[in-house]
Scaffold this active site. Structure first.
Site: not given
Ligand code: NAD
Length: 347
Positions: A130, A182, A216, A240, A244
């Protein structure tokens, strides 16, 4: 905690922001006054309003104000596309070393797609992909033939956010921290985060449990069985996206608050942006920024007022059934705020 908890007045910076920002910020400050919140606002312009008044989306007056108050409530800020501006939100987080982004997702309206959601997503706020160290590599006559982005995670930064997450869990009576990464593919960039988690978790053994998920799988499990999560801690970009998703479990962006916390300052905001599609119409849902103000009250030690605010928001949504359009209602931003103030006045 940076601000002193006392019964006196607390200076705080208010950034109304862009788009729907001024509409929801006006409603929120009116509600806070009716609640008897202790904040004394120093109002500062940022984002597009900052460019208009001072030629910079983060004018020095705004930064000086936060240096003074160390506490801010912030409406959404628009980062102009093009024009060489870096994200104003990223700049603010860097300027005040706000390394922890805390985003609770709690069901406020029963009867939705998911009931009884109560999880907290804690996002590392200063590192990872980011930070956007990005450039293009030209090939032949195409100046943008190859795009290149570097992510940077440090062991120290990972330990800092992980310790924050475990301490948060302890302080708030939560039992489990799920570390999301990950590390199976980005073995260095996110493997370092998992390594740090395995160093930090034993310090909390017997008090807070730890498990981990690949991002995931976590995204899918949040949809299938969100109740298995308590506190989630993850790197910047994954946080991020997942925050959401978590907001979607409790009614959408209009219901999701966030706190940006550093050692020397704290900035509270809604997760959503400036919503240009509905700006100026007076129909935005102020709940997310109200809940952010609730987090700010908790931060300064006024848990009593935060709980009162939370309860009254729930009553207006569920007993009065006054809701804005994003929640299927017809109330305007002002109708909603006035309903809260009526309840606060005992009406
Ligand atoms: P957005 O969050 O502004 O809007 C996404 C959708 O959600 C829109 O349909 C919008 O109408 C709806 N929505 C958002 N908040 C709402 C509310 N309170 N009530 C009712 N509906 C609401 O996201 P976007 O359109 O991708 O971004 C717009 C701008 O906001 C961009 O310039 C972006 O950089 C900025 N932004 C700022 C922040 C921040 O300041 N923290 C966060 C995200 C985006």
């Amino acid at each position: 905690m940076t601000a002193t908890a006392n019964r006196g007045q607390i200076p705080a910076t208010l950034i109304p922001g862009d788009g729907i920002g001024p509409e929801i910020a006006g409603s929120v400050t009116a509600v806070l006054e009716a609640l008897g919140a202790p904040f004394v606002w120093d109002v500062q312009q940022g984002g597009l309003a900052g460019i208009e008044t001072a030629g910079d989306p983060l004018p020095s007056a705004l930064l000086d104000s936060i240096r003074r108050t160390r506490l801010a409530l912030k409406g959404p800020l628009t980062t102009p596309i093009g024009g060489g501006y870096r994200s104003v939100n990223v700049r603010l987080r860097e300027e005040f070393h706000l390394y922890a982004n805390v985003r609770p997702a709690r069901t406020l309206i029963p009867g939705g797609r998911y009931e009884d959601i109560d999880l907290v997503l804690i996002r590392e706020n200063l590192e990872g992909l980011y930070v956007a160290f990005e450039h293009y590599i030209p090939v032949g006559d195409d100046p943008k033939a190859v795009a290149f982005s570097s992510g940077v995670n440090t062991k120290a930064g990972a330990r800092r956010i992980l310790e924050f997450a475990f301490d948060y869990a302890l302080r708030n009576g939560r039992r489990k921290v799920t570390v999301v990464h990950k590390a199976n593919v980005l073995k260095a960039l996110t493997g370092i985060f998992l390594d740090a988690a395995r160093e930090v978790a034993p310090l909390y053994e017997g008090r807070v449990a730890m498990d981990d998920r690949i991002v995931d799988a976590c995204a899918m499990q949040l949809v299938l069985n969100p109740w298995q999560f308590d506190v989630i801690v993850t790197t910047n970009l994954f946080g991020d996206i997942l925050s959401d998703e978590a907001a979607g479990l409790v009614g959408g962006l209009g219901m999701a608050p966030g706190a940006n916390i550093g050692a020397g300052a704290a900035i509270f905001e809604a997760v959503h942006g400036s919503a240009p599609d509905i700006a100026g119409k007076g129909i935005a849902n102020p709940t997310a920024l109200l809940l952010a103000a609730g987090l700010m009250l908790e931060h300064v030690g006024r848990v009593d007022l935060a709980q009162h605010l939370h309860a009254v928001i729930g009553e207006v949504l569920n007993l009065d059934k006054i809701r804005t359009g994003d929640l299927g209602g017809t109330a305007t931003t002002k109708d909603f705020a006035q309903a809260i103030m009526r309840r606060l006045a005992g009406g």
